[in-house]
Design a protein around this motif. Structure first.
Motif, PDB file in Angstrom:
ATOM      1  N   UNK A  20      54.381 -23.800   7.688  1.00  0.00           N
ATOM      2  CA  UNK A  20      54.919 -22.244   7.495  1.00  0.00           C
ATOM      3  C   UNK A  20      54.560 -21.937   6.222  1.00  0.00           C
ATOM      4  N   UNK A  21      54.416 -22.714   5.251  1.00  0.00           N
ATOM      5  CA  UNK A  21      54.185 -22.272   3.780  1.00  0.00           C
ATOM      6  C   UNK A  21      52.931 -21.799   3.640  1.00  0.00           C
ATOM      7  N   UNK A  22      52.116 -22.520   4.408  1.00  0.00           N
ATOM      8  CA  UNK A  22      50.537 -22.647   4.300  1.00  0.00           C
ATOM      9  C   UNK A  22      50.015 -21.367   5.317  1.00  0.00           C
ATOM     10  N   UNK A  23      50.440 -21.352   6.457  1.00  0.00           N
ATOM     11  CA  UNK A  23      50.100 -20.473   7.224  1.00  0.00           C
ATOM     12  C   UNK A  23      50.588 -19.197   8.019  1.00  0.00           C
ATOM     13  N   UNK A  24      51.919 -19.106   7.591  1.00  0.00           N
ATOM     14  CA  UNK A  24      52.769 -18.175   8.081  1.00  0.00           C
ATOM     15  C   UNK A  24      53.022 -17.120   6.875  1.00  0.00           C
ATOM     16  N   UNK A  25      53.022 -15.634   7.251  1.00  0.00           N
ATOM     17  CA  UNK A  25      53.551 -14.793   6.298  1.00  0.00           C
ATOM     18  C   UNK A  25      54.839 -14.801   6.076  1.00  0.00           C
ATOM     19  N   UNK A  26      55.323 -14.307   5.027  1.00  0.00           N
ATOM     20  CA  UNK A  26      56.669 -14.191   4.535  1.00  0.00           C
ATOM     21  C   UNK A  26      57.663 -13.607   5.596  1.00  0.00           C
ATOM     22  N   UNK A  27      57.214 -12.403   6.170  1.00  0.00           N
ATOM     23  CA  UNK A  27      58.206 -12.015   7.035  1.00  0.00           C
ATOM     24  C   UNK A  27      58.180 -12.840   8.325  1.00  0.00           C
ATOM     25  N   UNK A  28      57.102 -13.662   8.737  1.00  0.00           N
ATOM     26  CA  UNK A  28      57.390 -14.572   9.885  1.00  0.00           C
ATOM     27  C   UNK A  28      58.252 -15.808   9.720  1.00  0.00           C
ATOM     28  N   UNK A  65      63.445  -7.646   5.527  1.00  0.00           N
ATOM     29  CA  UNK A  65      64.685  -7.562   6.523  1.00  0.00           C
ATOM     30  C   UNK A  65      64.856  -6.115   6.983  1.00  0.00           C
ATOM     31  N   UNK A  66      64.714  -5.139   6.204  1.00  0.00           N
ATOM     32  CA  UNK A  66      64.619  -3.920   6.584  1.00  0.00           C
ATOM     33  C   UNK A  66      63.343  -3.602   7.500  1.00  0.00           C
ATOM     34  N   UNK A  67      62.528  -4.125   7.155  1.00  0.00           N
ATOM     35  CA  UNK A  67      61.123  -4.126   8.182  1.00  0.00           C
ATOM     36  C   UNK A  67      61.585  -4.612   9.605  1.00  0.00           C
ATOM     37  N   UNK A  68      61.978  -5.938   9.502  1.00  0.00           N
ATOM     38  CA  UNK A  68      62.396  -6.371  10.669  1.00  0.00           C
ATOM     39  C   UNK A  68      63.620  -5.325  11.496  1.00  0.00           C
ATOM     40  N   UNK A  69      64.327  -4.735  10.829  1.00  0.00           N
ATOM     41  CA  UNK A  69      65.224  -3.861  11.553  1.00  0.00           C
ATOM     42  C   UNK A  69      64.574  -2.779  12.037  1.00  0.00           C
ATOM     43  N   UNK A  70      63.408  -1.903  11.384  1.00  0.00           N
ATOM     44  CA  UNK A  70      62.737  -0.889  11.807  1.00  0.00           C
ATOM     45  C   UNK A  70      62.025  -1.551  13.054  1.00  0.00           C
TER      46      UNK A  70
END
Length: 241
Positions: free
Chosen positions: A174-182, A222-227
């Protein structure tokens, strides 16, 4: 009923003995009616005789949400078996920032603490109650003895090691390959599974600490996920849609 060995203050010869006496009688007490819960949760992992022995020598302990169960650099004298609630396992960097490694659920134990006990080293993790939790605390000496003499305990420990190892690999991925929003969205999904609810009561700062990032970044994502219609935000509450 099991009898407790009671030490008088006159028999305490040094400060360490006094600390152990206070720990044993203030923080721990014999397993009460939770014997049925212990049997129900662990009967699929441990044999009947071993469960009876755990009931005899184990000590029952409860922790409130956010209470520290095991701290970094703590010398471990007891191994926890989780009966109810959830525990999060954290690592800490040199600046005191925490990183979430994995969660424990009922029926599990912390294998990182087991490793520290086997090596007689101090704890390298912090275990914090994610929710109000109850545990059975087993003296380290029994953990080592059962590993040699009881097949069900040995299998339980080895399976626990494998599960925790897989989870730590996942955390690294997760740390190496996923973006923070993921990572954030996956974190929220894991929370819904732990608490069996799509409504999560949590502060943005707490999420930031678990994910080793800033509150500003968490709030923005979080706001991005809400949108994106994945979640719904309200004060200290997140609903997964």
């Amino acid at each position: 009923m099991k009898r407790l060995k009671i030490l008088s203050l006159a028999s305490v010869k040094n400060e360490d003995q006094l600390k152990n006496l206070i720990f044993n009688f203030q923080n721990l007490h014999p397993i009460p009616m939770e014997t049925n819960l212990l049997t129900e949760i662990y009967k699929h992992h441990l044999d009947e005789n071993l469960i009876k022995e755990i009931i005899e020598i184990g000590m029952y302990k409860t922790f409130e949400k956010d209470e520290i169960i095991i701290d970094i650099n703590q010398t471990l004298k007891y191994i926890p078996l989780l009966l109810s609630g959830n525990i999060k396992i954290l690592r800490e960097d040199q600046d005191g920032n925490e990183l979430l490694i994995y969660f424990l659920e009922a029926g599990e134990t912390c294998t990182v603490s087991l490793t520290c006990c086997i090596g007689t080293s101090k704890s390298k993790i912090r275990a914090v109650a994610e929710s109000d939790s109850s545990l059975v605390m087993i003296p380290v000496a029994y953990m080592q003895k059962w590993f040699q003499s009881n097949e069900s305990w040995r299998n339980f420990i080895l399976e626990s090691y494998q599960t925790r190892f897989d989870e730590m690999l996942e955390a690294i991925d997760n740390l190496a390959f996923m973006k923070m929003d993921e990572r954030l969205y996956k974190y929220l999904l894991n929370k819904t599974v732990l608490h069996e609810s799509k409504n999560i009561i949590i502060k943005h700062q707490e999420i930031a600490e678990d994910l080793h990032t800033s509150r500003v970044v968490v709030s923005r994502l979080l706001k991005q996920l809400e949108n994106e219609k994945k979640i719904k935000l309200s004060r200290n509450k997140i609903e997964i849609l």
